[in-house]
Design a protein around this motif. Structure first.
Motif, PDB file in Angstrom:
ATOM      1  N   TRP A 390       0.839  -1.201   0.000  1.00  0.00           N
ATOM      2  CA  TRP A 390       0.000   0.000   0.000  1.00  0.00           C
ATOM      3  C   TRP A 390       0.883   1.264   0.000  1.00  0.00           C
ATOM      4  N   GLU A 391       1.874   1.246   0.840  1.00  0.00           N
ATOM      5  CA  GLU A 391       2.724   2.433   0.979  1.00  0.00           C
ATOM      6  C   GLU A 391       3.487   2.712  -0.315  1.00  0.00           C
ATOM      7  N   ALA A 392       3.951   1.649  -0.969  1.00  0.00           N
ATOM      8  CA  ALA A 392       4.670   1.837  -2.231  1.00  0.00           C
ATOM      9  C   ALA A 392       3.747   2.432  -3.291  1.00  0.00           C
ATOM     10  N   ALA A 393       2.509   1.969  -3.318  1.00  0.00           N
ATOM     11  CA  ALA A 393       1.541   2.495  -4.287  1.00  0.00           C
ATOM     12  C   ALA A 393       1.248   3.964  -4.024  1.00  0.00           C
ATOM     13  N   GLN A 394       1.112   4.331  -2.742  1.00  0.00           N
ATOM     14  CA  GLN A 394       0.844   5.734  -2.409  1.00  0.00           C
ATOM     15  C   GLN A 394       2.040   6.618  -2.759  1.00  0.00           C
ATOM     16  N   THR A 395       3.238   6.037  -2.639  1.00  0.00           N
ATOM     17  CA  THR A 395       4.449   6.805  -2.926  1.00  0.00           C
ATOM     18  C   THR A 395       4.501   7.248  -4.386  1.00  0.00           C
ATOM     19  N   ILE A 396       3.990   6.400  -5.283  1.00  0.00           N
ATOM     20  CA  ILE A 396       4.018   6.762  -6.709  1.00  0.00           C
ATOM     21  C   ILE A 396       2.731   7.445  -7.147  1.00  0.00           C
ATOM     22  N   GLY A 397       1.904   7.860  -6.162  1.00  0.00           N
ATOM     23  CA  GLY A 397       0.748   8.690  -6.469  1.00  0.00           C
ATOM     24  C   GLY A 397      -0.556   7.964  -6.723  1.00  0.00           C
ATOM     25  N   MET A 398      -0.637   6.683  -6.432  1.00  0.00           N
ATOM     26  CA  MET A 398      -1.900   5.942  -6.629  1.00  0.00           C
ATOM     27  C   MET A 398      -2.882   6.257  -5.510  1.00  0.00           C
ATOM     28  N   ARG A 400      -6.149   5.066  -3.120  1.00  0.00           N
ATOM     29  CA  ARG A 400      -6.388   3.785  -2.448  1.00  0.00           C
ATOM     30  C   ARG A 400      -7.173   2.823  -3.359  1.00  0.00           C
ATOM     31  N   ALA A 401      -8.149   3.352  -4.092  1.00  0.00           N
ATOM     32  CA  ALA A 401      -8.939   2.495  -4.987  1.00  0.00           C
ATOM     33  C   ALA A 401      -8.071   1.933  -6.108  1.00  0.00           C
ATOM     34  N   THR A 402      -7.205   2.772  -6.685  1.00  0.00           N
ATOM     35  CA  THR A 402      -6.324   2.310  -7.752  1.00  0.00           C
ATOM     36  C   THR A 402      -5.332   1.288  -7.231  1.00  0.00           C
ATOM     37  N   ALA A 403      -4.815   1.517  -6.034  1.00  0.00           N
ATOM     38  CA  ALA A 403      -3.879   0.566  -5.437  1.00  0.00           C
ATOM     39  C   ALA A 403      -4.558  -0.776  -5.185  1.00  0.00           C
ATOM     40  N   MET A 404      -5.795  -0.723  -4.737  1.00  0.00           N
ATOM     41  CA  MET A 404      -6.552  -1.964  -4.514  1.00  0.00           C
ATOM     42  C   MET A 404      -6.722  -2.727  -5.831  1.00  0.00           C
ATOM     43  N   ARG A 405      -7.110  -2.001  -6.877  1.00  0.00           N
ATOM     44  CA  ARG A 405      -7.414  -2.638  -8.148  1.00  0.00           C
ATOM     45  C   ARG A 405      -6.171  -3.168  -8.842  1.00  0.00           C
ATOM     46  N   ARG A 406      -5.077  -2.413  -8.828  1.00  0.00           N
ATOM     47  CA  ARG A 406      -3.915  -2.760  -9.640  1.00  0.00           C
ATOM     48  C   ARG A 406      -2.804  -3.469  -8.867  1.00  0.00           C
ATOM     49  N   ILE A 407      -2.750  -3.287  -7.553  1.00  0.00           N
ATOM     50  CA  ILE A 407      -1.651  -3.849  -6.769  1.00  0.00           C
ATOM     51  C   ILE A 407      -2.131  -4.955  -5.829  1.00  0.00           C
ATOM     52  N   VAL A 408      -3.161  -4.657  -5.029  1.00  0.00           N
ATOM     53  CA  VAL A 408      -3.539  -5.560  -3.939  1.00  0.00           C
ATOM     54  C   VAL A 408      -4.385  -6.739  -4.417  1.00  0.00           C
ATOM     55  N   LEU A 409      -5.479  -6.446  -5.142  1.00  0.00           N
ATOM     56  CA  LEU A 409      -6.376  -7.534  -5.533  1.00  0.00           C
ATOM     57  C   LEU A 409      -5.725  -8.586  -6.431  1.00  0.00           C
ATOM     58  N   PRO A 410      -4.863  -8.217  -7.406  1.00  0.00           N
ATOM     59  CA  PRO A 410      -4.202  -9.268  -8.196  1.00  0.00           C
ATOM     60  C   PRO A 410      -3.383 -10.225  -7.331  1.00  0.00           C
ATOM     61  N   GLN A 411      -2.680  -9.687  -6.316  1.00  0.00           N
ATOM     62  CA  GLN A 411      -1.907 -10.562  -5.423  1.00  0.00           C
ATOM     63  C   GLN A 411      -2.823 -11.351  -4.491  1.00  0.00           C
ATOM     64  N   ALA A 412      -3.868 -10.682  -4.003  1.00  0.00           N
ATOM     65  CA  ALA A 412      -4.802 -11.366  -3.108  1.00  0.00           C
ATOM     66  C   ALA A 412      -5.547 -12.486  -3.830  1.00  0.00           C
ATOM     67  N   THR A 413      -5.805 -12.302  -5.117  1.00  0.00           N
ATOM     68  CA  THR A 413      -6.504 -13.333  -5.893  1.00  0.00           C
ATOM     69  C   THR A 413      -5.713 -14.626  -5.912  1.00  0.00           C
ATOM     70  N   ARG A 414      -4.379 -14.513  -6.104  1.00  0.00           N
ATOM     71  CA  ARG A 414      -3.541 -15.718  -6.094  1.00  0.00           C
ATOM     72  C   ARG A 414      -3.625 -16.421  -4.740  1.00  0.00           C
ATOM     73  N   THR A 415      -3.646 -15.673  -3.660  1.00  0.00           N
ATOM     74  CA  THR A 415      -3.752 -16.261  -2.326  1.00  0.00           C
ATOM     75  C   THR A 415      -5.117 -16.901  -2.100  1.00  0.00           C
ATOM     76  N   ALA A 416      -6.160 -16.286  -2.682  1.00  0.00           N
ATOM     77  CA  ALA A 416      -7.530 -16.748  -2.435  1.00  0.00           C
ATOM     78  C   ALA A 416      -7.943 -17.922  -3.309  1.00  0.00           C
ATOM     79  N   ILE A 417      -7.196 -18.185  -4.404  1.00  0.00           N
ATOM     80  CA  ILE A 417      -7.631 -19.212  -5.353  1.00  0.00           C
ATOM     81  C   ILE A 417      -7.797 -20.590  -4.698  1.00  0.00           C
ATOM     82  N   PRO A 418      -6.825 -21.099  -3.915  1.00  0.00           N
ATOM     83  CA  PRO A 418      -7.024 -22.441  -3.335  1.00  0.00           C
ATOM     84  C   PRO A 418      -8.262 -22.555  -2.443  1.00  0.00           C
ATOM     85  N   PRO A 419      -8.471 -21.649  -1.461  1.00  0.00           N
ATOM     86  CA  PRO A 419      -9.693 -21.799  -0.649  1.00  0.00           C
ATOM     87  C   PRO A 419     -10.972 -21.550  -1.435  1.00  0.00           C
TER      88      PRO A 419
END
Length: 491
Positions: A390-398, A400-419
Motif C-alpha cells: 500500500w505504501e509503495a503504491a501511495q508513494t508513486i501517487g496511486m 487507495r482504490a487504484t492501489a486496490m485494483r492494480r496492486i492488492v487484488l491481483p496478489q490477493a486473488t492468487r492467495t484466495a484461489i485455493p480456498p
C-alpha cells in the motif's frame, strides 16, 4: 471506489452473459413432460388444466421415474383420472418429506403418492375417495436378530420410517423408536445392514420390493389390523374432489382401476442386471449433470463471488453501516444450514407472495451461501498483503482504490484461489441438496434410476464417478489459475 481487477471483471461478465439463458429457462424444474394431449373441452371448471401432480418417483411400484417419464400404479391411476376429466396431467417429482410443504406452497395442485387417510389429513386437506385398499406389514431382516415376530415386539426397537408417513404413526403407536429416512428404499438398506431393527410399511410396496430386488434380505413377519385407504390430496377448499371422485367411480365401474392394479401387482417384472441399468441410465444422468448440476454450480459461484467481494469490502470498511451489514449477512449465512435456507426461499416465501421457480430458488440460496463463506476468504487474502505494498503504491501517487485494483487484488486473488476452489468444489456437491426443492440434478437423477430396481450401488457409483470427473476438471482449472496469477505476486 474499489473494483475487481479488469480481467476478473471481464471473466465474471462473460460468464454471467453466457449462463443467463440457463437461469432464465430454469432447467431442472421438476415438472415432468406433459402426458398425452387431451381435449380440454371436457374438463371440469374446478380442475386446472394442466393439473400439476406431486409424486415421489422413487416409491416402487406406486411412483417411479424412468428416463423422462413417471410411471407406477398411482401415476397411471392419476393419468386415467386426467383423461376422464379432459385435462393434461403434469407430474412434479418431490421427496416425500417435502410433499405437503410443496402442496401448501402451491408448487402443484394435488398429491398422488399413496397418501393414506387419517384424521389429521382429513382436517388439513381435501381428500378424494379411496382408489385402493391395502394394509401395513411388519418387516425385519432375514436373520431377524432381535426376534421380532409381532407388532407389540416393536416396543423400544428402532424402526426406519418416513417421519411424516402414516406408517411412522403406526410404529409409534407400538412404542417403537422412530429412525427417520427419506424413503422405503433407504429404510430397507438400513434394515439389511442392521442399523435398524424393523420397518412398518405398505404391504403392496414391500411385496413388490421382495419380488423385484436381486437380494431382498428381508421378510414379512406380521400384518397390521388396520386397513389403509389410499387417496389423492389437495389443499383445503380446492374444490377438485367432486370431479375427481366422479372420475374414480367411472374407472371403478368400467374396470380401468382393476386393469392398472393387475398390471402392477400380478405381472412378473424381470429385474435388469447392473450393467444393463448403467447402460440405460448413463446418458440421462450425464444430461442431468450437464444441463442442471454444472450450470447451477457455475451461476451460483459467479453470483456468490460478487456477493462475497461486496461483503468482504464491507467488512473492511471504515464506516460502521456497511461493516455492520456485512457482519450480519455473514453471521446469518454461516449460522444457518443450507437446507434450511433452501426451505425458507422455496417453501416459505410463497406465503408472502414471492413464488420462485425451483432452479432460480436454488441459485439464490446457493449464491447467498457461497457469498457468506467466501467473503471471509477474500477479506483474509486482501489483509494478507503486506502494508508496504500500500505504501509503495501511495508513494508513486496511486489512490487507495487504484492501489486496490492494480496492486492488492491481483496478489490477493492468487492467495484466495485455493480456498475459493474448495468452496467451488463444495458448492458442486451441495447442489445435491436442491432435490429437496424439486430440482432434478445428478443425485436426484441417480435416485430415480435406482428406485425401480433397488440397485443403488451401480447408480450411485456412476453418480460418484461423474462428480469425481467434474471435480478433477475444476482442480485442473485451479492449477492453471494459480499459475497465471502467480505473476502478480511480489517476490
Amino acid at each position: 471506489m474499489i473494483t475487481l481487477p479488469r480481467r476478473l471483471a471481464h471473466l465474471v461478465l462473460a460468464l454471467a452473459i453466457a449462463l443467463t439463458p440457463a437461469l432464465l429457462s430454469a432447467p431442472g424444474a421438476a415438472a415432468a413432460p406433459r402426458s398425452g394431449s387431451v381435449a380440454p373441452a371436457a374438463a371440469s371448471d374446478a380442475i386446472p388444466n394442466p393439473l400439476r401432480v406431486g409424486t415421489e418417483g422413487v416409491y416402487a411400484p406406486f411412483s417411479v421415474k424412468k428416463g423422462d417419464e413417471f410411471t407406477g400404479f398411482d401415476v397411471e391411476v392419476m393419468k386415467a383420472v386426467g383423461e376422464h376429466l379432459g385435462v393434461e396431467v403434469e407430474f412434479v417429482g418431490t421427496p416425500w418429506d417435502s410433499m405437503f410443504a410443496a402442496l401448501g406452497a402451491g408448487r402443484f395442485d394435488i398429491v398422488a403418492n399413496q397418501v393414506n387417510v387419517n384424521p389429521e389429513r382429513k382436517q388439513l386437506y381435501d381428500l378424494s375417495d379411496p382408489y385402493v385398499d391395502t394394509s401395513g406389514v411388519l418387516v425385519v431382516a432375514e436373520n431377524n436378530p432381535e426376534g421380532i415376530t409381532k407388532l407389540t415386539d416393536l416396543k423400544g426397537k428402532r424402526s426406519a420410517q418416513n417421519i411424516t408417513s402414516s406408517w411412522a404413526g403406526v410404529a409409534k403407536d407400538y412404542d417403537a423408536k422412530i429412525i427417520g429416512v427419506d424413503g422405503m428404499n433407504e429404510a430397507m438398506a438400513s434394515l439389511k445392514e442392521h442399523r435398524v431393527d424393523a420397518i412398518v410399511n405398505d404391504k403392496l410396496a414391500v411385496r413388490n420390493y421382495i419380488a423385484t430386488s436381486p437380494d431382498p434380505g428381508v421378510k414379512i413377519v406380521a400384518e397390521t389390523d388396520e386397513k389403509a385407504q389410499s387417496v389423492f390430496a389437495a389443499k383445503k377448499g380446492s374444490g377438485y374432489m367432486p370431479a375427481i371422485n366422479k372420475a374414480l367411480a367411472e374407472m371403478e365401474a368400467d374396470g380401468s382401476t382393476q386393469a392398472i392394479y393387475d398390471k402392477y401387482f400380478t405381472a412378473d417384472n424381470a429385474t435388469p442386471g447392473a450393467w444393463e441399468l448403467i447402460k440405460a441410465n448413463a446418458w440421462p444422468m450425464a444430461v442431468a449433470a450437464v444441463k442442471v448440476t454444472i450450470p447451477l454450480t457455475a451461476i451460483s459461484f459467479v453470483v456468490g463471488l460478487a456477493l462475497a467481494l461486496a461483503a468482504a469490502l464491507g467488512r473492511m470498511s471504515t464506516s460502521a453501516v456497511p461493516r455492520g451489514i456485512a457482519r450480519a449477512y455473514i453471521s446469518i449465512i454461516r449460522g444457518t444450514p443450507l437446507l434450511v435456507q433452501l426451505f425458507l426461499i422455496f417453501y416459505a416465501l410463497p406465503e408472502i407472495g414471492i413464488d420462485l421457480p425451483p432452479f432460480v430458488a436454488a441459485v439464490i440460496a446457493l449464491s447467498l451461501n457461497v457469498g457468506g463463506y467466501a467473503a471471509e476468504v477474500i477479506r483474509s487474502a486482501v489483509e494478507s498483503i503486506p502494508k508496504g505494498q500500500w505504501e509503495a503504491a501511495q508513494t508513486i501517487g496511486m489512490s487507495r482504490a487504484t492501489a486496490m485494483r492494480r496492486i492488492v487484488l491481483p496478489q490477493a486473488t492468487r492467495t484466495a484461489i485455493p480456498p475459493l476452489s474448495n468452496t467451488l468444489i463444495s458448492l458442486l456437491k451441495d447442489t445435491s441438496l436442491t432435490s429437496i426443492i424439486l430440482v432434478v440434478e445428478l443425485t436426484q437423477a441417480a435416485r430415480f434410476a435406482a428406485a425401480p430396481t433397488f440397485q443403488y450401488m451401480p447408480m450411485f457409483g456412476l453418480a460418484a464417478l461423474y462428480y469425481w470427473i467434474i471435480c478433477t476438471v475444476l482442480s485442473l482449472v485451479q492449477d492453471r489459475a494459480e499459475e497465471r496469477f502467480s505473476r502478480y505476486v511480489a517476490v
